[in-house]
Design a protein around this motif. Structure first.
Motif, PDB file in Angstrom:
ATOM      1  N   UNK A   1     -29.042 -17.394 -12.791  1.00 25.95           N
ATOM      2  CA  UNK A   1     -28.812 -15.972 -12.815  1.00 25.95           C
ATOM      3  C   UNK A   1     -28.117 -15.557 -14.097  1.00 25.95           C
ATOM      4  N   UNK A   2     -27.462 -16.498 -14.777  1.00 28.59           N
ATOM      5  CA  UNK A   2     -26.792 -16.170 -16.024  1.00 28.59           C
ATOM      6  C   UNK A   2     -27.776 -15.919 -17.147  1.00 28.59           C
ATOM      7  N   UNK A   3     -29.012 -16.366 -16.997  1.00 29.88           N
ATOM      8  CA  UNK A   3     -29.982 -16.189 -18.063  1.00 29.88           C
ATOM      9  C   UNK A   3     -30.786 -14.902 -17.907  1.00 29.88           C
ATOM     10  N   UNK A   4     -30.306 -13.975 -17.070  1.00 29.75           N
ATOM     11  CA  UNK A   4     -30.991 -12.697 -16.893  1.00 29.75           C
ATOM     12  C   UNK A   4     -30.881 -11.887 -18.175  1.00 29.75           C
ATOM     13  N   UNK A   5     -31.916 -11.100 -18.499  1.00 26.97           N
ATOM     14  CA  UNK A   5     -31.867 -10.295 -19.713  1.00 26.97           C
ATOM     15  C   UNK A   5     -30.720  -9.289 -19.663  1.00 26.97           C
ATOM     16  N   UNK A   6     -30.114  -9.051 -20.820  1.00 24.56           N
ATOM     17  CA  UNK A   6     -29.018  -8.087 -20.897  1.00 24.56           C
ATOM     18  C   UNK A   6     -29.559  -6.680 -20.685  1.00 24.56           C
ATOM     19  N   UNK A   7     -28.791  -5.856 -20.003  1.00 25.12           N
ATOM     20  CA  UNK A   7     -29.168  -4.463 -19.758  1.00 25.12           C
ATOM     21  C   UNK A   7     -28.288  -3.580 -20.621  1.00 25.12           C
ATOM     22  N   UNK A   8     -28.922  -2.718 -21.375  1.00 26.58           N
ATOM     23  CA  UNK A   8     -28.192  -1.772 -22.214  1.00 26.58           C
ATOM     24  C   UNK A   8     -27.957  -0.506 -21.400  1.00 26.58           C
ATOM     25  N   UNK A   9     -26.686  -0.189 -21.038  1.00 23.26           N
ATOM     26  CA  UNK A   9     -26.419   0.992 -20.210  1.00 23.26           C
ATOM     27  C   UNK A   9     -26.761   2.303 -20.910  1.00 23.26           C
ATOM     28  N   UNK A  10     -26.900   2.275 -22.228  1.00 24.56           N
ATOM     29  CA  UNK A  10     -27.256   3.486 -22.965  1.00 24.56           C
ATOM     30  C   UNK A  10     -28.770   3.686 -23.045  1.00 24.56           C
ATOM     31  N   UNK A  11     -29.486   2.706 -22.559  1.00 21.09           N
ATOM     32  CA  UNK A  11     -30.942   2.777 -22.569  1.00 21.09           C
ATOM     33  C   UNK A  11     -31.395   3.677 -21.425  1.00 21.09           C
ATOM     34  N   UNK A  12     -32.277   4.619 -21.721  1.00 20.59           N
ATOM     35  CA  UNK A  12     -32.744   5.562 -20.703  1.00 20.59           C
ATOM     36  C   UNK A  12     -33.427   4.879 -19.537  1.00 20.59           C
ATOM     37  N   UNK A  13     -33.998   3.686 -19.733  1.00 21.38           N
ATOM     38  CA  UNK A  13     -34.694   2.989 -18.653  1.00 21.38           C
ATOM     39  C   UNK A  13     -33.846   1.926 -18.008  1.00 21.38           C
ATOM     40  N   UNK A  14     -32.519   1.992 -18.188  1.00 22.08           N
ATOM     41  CA  UNK A  14     -31.659   0.908 -17.703  1.00 22.08           C
ATOM     42  C   UNK A  14     -31.675   0.778 -16.183  1.00 22.08           C
ATOM     43  N   UNK A  15     -31.762   1.860 -15.460  1.00 25.45           N
ATOM     44  CA  UNK A  15     -31.794   1.763 -13.994  1.00 25.45           C
ATOM     45  C   UNK A  15     -33.041   1.001 -13.556  1.00 25.45           C
ATOM     46  N   UNK A  16     -34.162   1.341 -14.177  1.00 27.21           N
ATOM     47  CA  UNK A  16     -35.395   0.638 -13.850  1.00 27.21           C
ATOM     48  C   UNK A  16     -35.267  -0.829 -14.253  1.00 27.21           C
ATOM     49  N   UNK A  17     -34.663  -1.080 -15.418  1.00 32.49           N
ATOM     50  CA  UNK A  17     -34.474  -2.447 -15.887  1.00 32.49           C
ATOM     51  C   UNK A  17     -33.573  -3.234 -14.959  1.00 32.49           C
ATOM     52  N   UNK A  18     -32.494  -2.603 -14.481  1.00 29.69           N
ATOM     53  CA  UNK A  18     -31.582  -3.283 -13.557  1.00 29.69           C
ATOM     54  C   UNK A  18     -32.297  -3.634 -12.259  1.00 29.69           C
ATOM     55  N   UNK A  19     -33.109  -2.708 -11.759  1.00 27.18           N
ATOM     56  CA  UNK A  19     -33.861  -2.977 -10.533  1.00 27.18           C
ATOM     57  C   UNK A  19     -34.822  -4.135 -10.742  1.00 27.18           C
ATOM     58  N   UNK A  20     -35.454  -4.170 -11.905  1.00 30.63           N
ATOM     59  CA  UNK A  20     -36.401  -5.231 -12.192  1.00 30.63           C
ATOM     60  C   UNK A  20     -35.680  -6.583 -12.261  1.00 30.63           C
ATOM     61  N   UNK A  21     -34.528  -6.614 -12.907  1.00 29.65           N
ATOM     62  CA  UNK A  21     -33.766  -7.860 -12.998  1.00 29.65           C
ATOM     63  C   UNK A  21     -33.365  -8.327 -11.607  1.00 29.65           C
ATOM     64  N   UNK A  22     -32.888  -7.404 -10.763  1.00 27.67           N
ATOM     65  CA  UNK A  22     -32.510  -7.788  -9.393  1.00 27.67           C
ATOM     66  C   UNK A  22     -33.726  -8.326  -8.627  1.00 27.67           C
ATOM     67  N   UNK A  23     -34.854  -7.662  -8.790  1.00 25.84           N
ATOM     68  CA  UNK A  23     -36.065  -8.108  -8.098  1.00 25.84           C
ATOM     69  C   UNK A  23     -36.494  -9.487  -8.592  1.00 25.84           C
ATOM     70  N   UNK A  24     -36.388  -9.723  -9.891  1.00 27.39           N
ATOM     71  CA  UNK A  24     -36.754 -11.021 -10.444  1.00 27.39           C
ATOM     72  C   UNK A  24     -35.809 -12.114  -9.933  1.00 27.39           C
ATOM     73  N   UNK A  25     -34.529 -11.805  -9.827  1.00 26.59           N
ATOM     74  CA  UNK A  25     -33.561 -12.772  -9.304  1.00 26.59           C
ATOM     75  C   UNK A  25     -33.857 -13.097  -7.848  1.00 26.59           C
ATOM     76  N   UNK A  26     -34.183 -12.044  -7.056  1.00 25.79           N
ATOM     77  CA  UNK A  26     -34.525 -12.267  -5.648  1.00 25.79           C
ATOM     78  C   UNK A  26     -35.773 -13.156  -5.546  1.00 25.79           C
ATOM     79  N   UNK A  27     -36.770 -12.851  -6.354  1.00 21.41           N
ATOM     80  CA  UNK A  27     -38.027 -13.621  -6.311  1.00 21.41           C
ATOM     81  C   UNK A  27     -37.771 -15.078  -6.691  1.00 21.41           C
TER      82      UNK A  27
END
Length: 126
Positions: A1-27
C-alpha cells in the motif's frame, strides 16, 4: 500500500484519483487474499456461461497456431525469434528503417509459402 501513486490535493481530479487508488488497493487486497478455486469448478462455471449464450473470451499464446503450420515465436524448431529478436523485435528497429525491417524480417518470416498455406484450426474457429 506504500507504493500507491501520490495524490496532489491541488489537482482538480484528486477526488477521482483518490477513489481510484482506494479501489486499486481493495482489488489488490482481494486478489492477495483470494483462494484458488478448483479447476473443475471453473470449468463448470465456464460451461454455464457458454450454455447461457454469454460471450466468453479465451486469450491464448502464439503457440495456438503451431498445429496450423505457423512456427512458434519463442521456442521450438524454426521459432520466429530464434535468431533475430534482438535485431528486429523492437519498435525502434521498425522506426529506424521500416523498409529494411520489412525486407529483412517481415517478408522472410511471414510472407512465406508455409504461412500462406497455413489453415485455421478448430481452436482458431472456436
Amino acid at each position: 500500500e506504500d507504493d500507491a501513486p501520490a495524490i496532489d490535493p491541488n489537482d482538480g481530479g484528486s477526488m477521482r484519483g483518490e477513489k481510484m487508488v482506494r479501489a486499486m488497493k481493495r482489488r489488490k487486497r482481494d486478489l492477495d487474499e483470494a483462494v484458488p478455486r478448483p479447476p473443475a469448478e471453473l470449468i463448470d462455471e465456464l460451461a454455464i456461461h457458454i450454455a447461457d449464450g454469454r460471450n466468453v473470451l479465451f486469450i491464448t499464446g502464439a503457440g495456438l497456431s503451431v498445429s496450423a503450420g505457423i512456427p512458434a515465436f519463442r521456442s521450438g524448431a524454426g521459432a520466429v525469434w530464434e535468431e533475430n529478436v534482438v535485431q528486429y523485435g523492437t519498435r525502434k528497429s521498425l522506426r529506424k528503417d521500416p523498409v529494411e525491417w520489412h525486407n529483412a524480417f517481415w517478408l522472410p518470416t511471414f510472407e512465406t509459402r508455409r504461412m500462406r498455406d497455413a489453415k485455421p484450426t478448430k481452436a482458431h474457429d472456436a
